[in-house]
Design a protein around this motif. Structure first.
Motif, PDB file in Angstrom:
ATOM      1  N   ALA A  95     -14.797  -7.501  -8.205  1.00  0.00           N
ATOM      2  CA  ALA A  95     -14.687  -8.146  -9.508  1.00  0.00           C
ATOM      3  C   ALA A  95     -15.162  -7.212 -10.622  1.00  0.00           C
TER       4      ALA A  95
ATOM      5  N   TYR B  70     -12.526  -4.484 -11.089  1.00  0.00           N
ATOM      6  CA  TYR B  70     -11.345  -5.033 -11.749  1.00  0.00           C
ATOM      7  C   TYR B  70     -11.623  -5.266 -13.233  1.00  0.00           C
ATOM      8  N   TRP B  71     -12.816  -5.748 -13.569  1.00  0.00           N
ATOM      9  CA  TRP B  71     -13.189  -5.984 -14.963  1.00  0.00           C
ATOM     10  C   TRP B  71     -13.236  -4.672 -15.740  1.00  0.00           C
TER      11      TRP B  71
ATOM     12  N   SER C 201      -9.690  -3.445 -16.193  1.00  0.00           N
ATOM     13  CA  SER C 201      -8.997  -4.238 -17.220  1.00  0.00           C
ATOM     14  C   SER C 201      -9.421  -3.818 -18.621  1.00  0.00           C
ATOM     15  N   ARG C 202     -10.712  -3.591 -18.803  1.00  0.00           N
ATOM     16  CA  ARG C 202     -11.209  -3.143 -20.116  1.00  0.00           C
ATOM     17  C   ARG C 202     -10.661  -1.772 -20.474  1.00  0.00           C
TER      18      ARG C 202
END
Length: 193
Positions: free
Chosen positions: A55, A58-59, A62-63
């Motif tokens: 997680a 992935y965060w 994504s940023r």
């Protein structure tokens, strides 16, 4: 060619990458259970330790993608980490899964051993693929790259090591690679095969 002492920036992402490569142990431990800790506590804790690094990665990814935080590197050499996968499985995952977790002291000892292994992997820049990212078709490469893409940088003999997460089956040497910079010299390749 010598390796440079160029600052890698925040090493947190590399640490999370190492943690995520060891996270299958937590999934196996949640299934196995221990007598010293109630399942109502043990299973959710292990599942959080399994899911959390993915997680976080992935965060961060994504940023980086949203902010277009890209970096281009000149690939000098690229090694697929699959060649070390059997060593990783038999030297790390199986012994960690098979340890005795009968009492609280055993759990604490294993936690310290796991932290020590994670530190060694992080310090030695050993990165293995996250299970969920591998299911999504990603591979991880250790890439030696020139310091920059400008002509004066290409003439420098110093190299920087990157962990490159890519969907490509091969990273051509001598080519430029552009990817999303996650920090700690971890890049997610923008290109596919």
């Amino acid at each position: 060619m010598a390796t440079s002492n160029v600052s890698e920036g925040l090493g947190f992402v590399r640490l999370v990458l190492v943690w995520s490569s060891l996270s299958p142990v937590f999934l196996l431990w949640s299934i196995r259970g221990v007598d010293a800790v109630d399942d109502a506590v043990w299973i959710p804790t292990c599942l959080v330790l399994f899911v959390l690094p993915t997680a976080i990665l992935y965060w961060v990814f994504s940023r980086a993608r949203k902010s277009e935080n890209v970096k281009t590197i000149d690939v000098v050499s690229a090694r697929d980490q699959r060649e070390h996968l059997l060593t990783y499985l038999f030297a790390m995952l199986i012994p960690l899964f098979d340890v005795n977790l009968g009492g609280v002291r055993d759990i604490v000892a294993v936690a310290f051993a796991l932290a020590f292994v994670m530190f060694l992997f992080w310090h030695m820049r050993l990165h293995y693929m996250n299970l969920i990212f591998a299911i999504w078709g990603y591979r991880i490469y250790t890439v030696e790259a020139r310091i920059g893409t400008k002509e004066r940088d290409r003439e420098q003999p110093r190299l920087v090591t990157f962990a490159v997460i890519s969907r490509r089956h091969y990273l051509p040497e001598g080519s430029a690679l552009t990817g999303y910079r996650l920090g700690g010299n971890v890049i997610v390749d923008k290109d596919n095969d």
